[in-house]
Enzyme design. Structure first.
Site, mmCIF file in Angstrom:
data_model
loop_
_atom_site.group_PDB
_atom_site.id
_atom_site.type_symbol
_atom_site.label_atom_id
_atom_site.label_comp_id
_atom_site.label_asym_id
_atom_site.label_seq_id
_atom_site.Cartn_x
_atom_site.Cartn_y
_atom_site.Cartn_z
ATOM 1 N N TYR A 31 0.840 -1.189 0.000
ATOM 2 C CA TYR A 31 0.000 0.000 0.000
ATOM 3 C C TYR A 31 0.880 1.246 0.000
ATOM 4 O O TYR A 31 1.945 1.276 0.621
ATOM 5 C CB TYR A 31 -0.877 0.050 1.252
ATOM 6 C CG TYR A 31 -2.061 -0.871 1.239
ATOM 7 C CD1 TYR A 31 -3.296 -0.441 0.767
ATOM 8 C CD2 TYR A 31 -1.954 -2.166 1.718
ATOM 9 C CE1 TYR A 31 -4.394 -1.280 0.783
ATOM 10 C CE2 TYR A 31 -3.060 -3.017 1.728
ATOM 11 C CZ TYR A 31 -4.273 -2.566 1.265
ATOM 12 O OH TYR A 31 -5.365 -3.390 1.282
ATOM 13 N N TYR A 39 -0.750 -9.839 0.711
ATOM 14 C CA TYR A 39 0.321 -9.330 1.567
ATOM 15 C C TYR A 39 0.192 -9.919 2.967
ATOM 16 O O TYR A 39 -0.907 -10.289 3.396
ATOM 17 C CB TYR A 39 0.321 -7.798 1.602
ATOM 18 C CG TYR A 39 -0.953 -7.179 2.110
ATOM 19 C CD1 TYR A 39 -1.176 -6.987 3.474
ATOM 20 C CD2 TYR A 39 -1.939 -6.783 1.216
ATOM 21 C CE1 TYR A 39 -2.345 -6.425 3.933
ATOM 22 C CE2 TYR A 39 -3.127 -6.219 1.682
ATOM 23 C CZ TYR A 39 -3.322 -6.042 3.036
ATOM 24 O OH TYR A 39 -4.487 -5.486 3.496
ATOM 25 N N ARG A 76 -3.330 -11.653 3.767
ATOM 26 C CA ARG A 76 -4.642 -11.231 3.255
ATOM 27 C C ARG A 76 -4.819 -11.689 1.819
ATOM 28 O O ARG A 76 -3.907 -11.559 1.003
ATOM 29 C CB ARG A 76 -4.778 -9.697 3.263
ATOM 30 C CG ARG A 76 -4.867 -8.960 4.569
ATOM 31 C CD ARG A 76 -6.070 -9.222 5.467
ATOM 32 N NE ARG A 76 -7.353 -9.632 4.891
ATOM 33 C CZ ARG A 76 -8.294 -8.829 4.402
ATOM 34 N NH1 ARG A 76 -8.107 -7.529 4.364
ATOM 35 N NH2 ARG A 76 -9.431 -9.293 3.946
ATOM 36 N N HIS A 129 -7.512 -8.222 -2.547
ATOM 37 C CA HIS A 129 -8.809 -7.566 -2.337
ATOM 38 C C HIS A 129 -8.735 -6.101 -2.702
ATOM 39 O O HIS A 129 -7.658 -5.503 -2.741
ATOM 40 C CB HIS A 129 -9.273 -7.719 -0.886
ATOM 41 C CG HIS A 129 -8.365 -7.038 0.107
ATOM 42 N ND1 HIS A 129 -7.220 -7.619 0.584
ATOM 43 C CD2 HIS A 129 -8.421 -5.815 0.677
ATOM 44 C CE1 HIS A 129 -6.618 -6.793 1.423
ATOM 45 N NE2 HIS A 129 -7.318 -5.678 1.496
ATOM 46 N N HIS A 144 -10.703 -2.500 -1.503
ATOM 47 C CA HIS A 144 -11.623 -1.870 -0.551
ATOM 48 C C HIS A 144 -12.608 -0.977 -1.302
ATOM 49 O O HIS A 144 -12.224 -0.305 -2.271
ATOM 50 C CB HIS A 144 -10.855 -0.992 0.434
ATOM 51 C CG HIS A 144 -9.938 -1.757 1.351
ATOM 52 N ND1 HIS A 144 -10.322 -2.202 2.587
ATOM 53 C CD2 HIS A 144 -8.650 -2.154 1.203
ATOM 54 C CE1 HIS A 144 -9.306 -2.832 3.175
ATOM 55 N NE2 HIS A 144 -8.276 -2.814 2.361
#
Lengths: 238, 195
Positions: free
Chosen positions: A110, A149, A159, A162, A164
């Site tokens: 991120y 990640y 995770r 995905h 958000h």
């Protein structure tokens, strides 16, 4: 564009479709989820007004995450299209509603300064985008498939891929913050965030690969329809 | 018919560059900044601040708070044109990750009375890592005791828990501030509503 106030009450939150606040397998819930029962509330119409915004608030490339943060080239990774419809529970489209997304890059990193995962940032990818639905509730994003990640929830926790999403819908009560997953991801069966959702509703969080959205020679397409709380058929008492 | 409501999932810890980008210094515009009212907006200009606490009393540095309320005359903002003309947007967002003490801070105006017999209030949505469904609460004003006593929603809250919904008024040289701390858990857990 004027957004008239709702004339009937929102349909209730269907708690059989949502996670409980305390889901100990997802450790952060233990100290953060409210423990006391939520209290019922009879909201006034003025409290149900959704935020106002318009197409003119959005930038031309806001919906295209492969282009909206370029510095010296194209972002790395697998280009994908994510598209679908925003509907209410009776299947009626939710037009002109904002859809905001944010995600990791192809390497599972991120942009957020707090993310310390040892994977490369991409100078040409921010990972944030938004668009508004059209008159039939359709939305469409161009992006890069996010990577998996690791996270600190438990030993060897990862995770699933995905994206958000944040939506408002037609009233203040239809607010939804959620995550979109990808079909066939082996990490889904191990992810306590995904598994917090009651089993019967989990499939609604998984996008579908489809050639209908795929663009030949360019990008795979995933369809993800979103169902928000709508308004009950009974008009509200004045 | 549809398959049913799309389930909620946590906002996670890394929402800021998408939802509150300008506040956090990311290169993306914010549609709903923490300044809800421009200086020219009509009404009493106030700051609304507070912190969020977890079940161990620790401040929460990665929450996002959203507020929504009516204008000084008690009217909801129902169009973008109205918001642009009046300087009052009616809705704002603030993350708790940019101040030294993990506060949120909104600049807005004190809302009027939306319906006879109800007290001025601000609707509040709280979301954060570890919250699988956003939580909804309401902020009422300490200096509106008479109106608060008549408000049907406050009346529906057990008396011993009402204080969790009342913001404290602090008069500072730079203006009036209302302080609204939110306790996610514990003996003084904030009242959250099923909206």
């Amino acid at each position: 564009m004027d957004k008239p106030l709702p004339t009937s009450l929102p349909t209730p939150r269907d708690w059989t479709s949502h996670s409980p606040y305390i889901h100990p397998d997802y450790r952060s819930t233990v100290l953060r989820g409210p423990k006391r029962p939520l209290l019922p509330i009879k909201a006034h119409m003025a409290d149900l007004a959704a935020p106002v915004y318009g197409h003119e608030d959005l930038g031309e490339l806001d919906h295209d995450l492969t282009r909206n943060a370029r510095r010296n080239g194209e972002p790395l990774g697998e280009r994908i299209i994510v598209a679908g419809r925003v509907l209410d529970e009776r299947g009626r489209p939710v037009p002109d509603t904002l859809v905001e997304i944010w995600q990791a890059n192809a390497a599972g990193r991120y942009v957020h300064k707090v993310d310390q995962h040892d994977a490369p940032l991409d100078p040409n990818f921010l990972g944030a985008g938004r668009c508004m639905t059209d008159s039939e509730g359709r939305y469409r994003f161009m992006t890069i498939k996010p990577g998996a990640y690791p996270w600190g929830n438990h030993h060897n926790a990862w995770r699933p891929n995905h994206i958000h999403l944040s939506l408002f819908g037609s009233t203040f009560a239809s607010r939804l913050v959620t995550q979109l997953y990808f079909p066939g991801d082996p990490l889904l069966a191990l992810d306590p965030i995904f598994l917090g959702t009651p089993e019967k509703a989990r499939e609604r969080l998984i996008s579908k690969f489809t050639l209908d959205v795929t663009e030949p020679g360019f990008a795979l397409g995933y369809e993800f329809n979103i169902v928000l709380r709508g308004l009950a058929a009974t008009p509200m008492e004045k | 018919m549809t398959p049913g409501q799309t389930p909620s999932q946590t906002v996670g810890p890394f929402f800021a560059y998408g939802l509150t980008a300008e506040q956090y210094g990311y290169p993306f515009t914010s549609l709903f900044p923490p300044r809800v009212a421009e200086p020219r907006a009509r009404g009493e200009h106030i700051r609304v601040t507070g912190r969020l606490f977890d079940g161990e009393g620790k401040t929460i540095p990665d929450a996002m708070v959203e507020i929504a309320h009516v204008d000084a005359e008690g009217r909801p903002v129902t169009s973008r044109d109205t918001a642009v003309a009046s300087g009052f947007r009616g809705f704002g967002r603030c993350g708790t990750g940019t101040s030294a003490d993990q506060s949120f801070e909104f600049h807005t105006i004190k809302p009027g009375v939306a319906a006879p017999g109800t007290a001025p209030h601000i609707n509040v949505i709280v979301t954060m890592r570890g919250l699988l469904v956003h939580a909804f609460t309401r902020l009422y004003f300490e200096d509106e005791a008479a109106a608060n006593a008549a408000d049907p929603v406050l009346a529906s809250v057990p008396a011993e828990r009402r204080a969790t919904l009342i913001a404290k008024r602090i008069a500072l040289p730079e203006g009036v501030e209302y302080r609204f701390d939110i306790q996610m858990q514990g003996p003084n857990e904030t009242v959250f509503f099923d909206l």
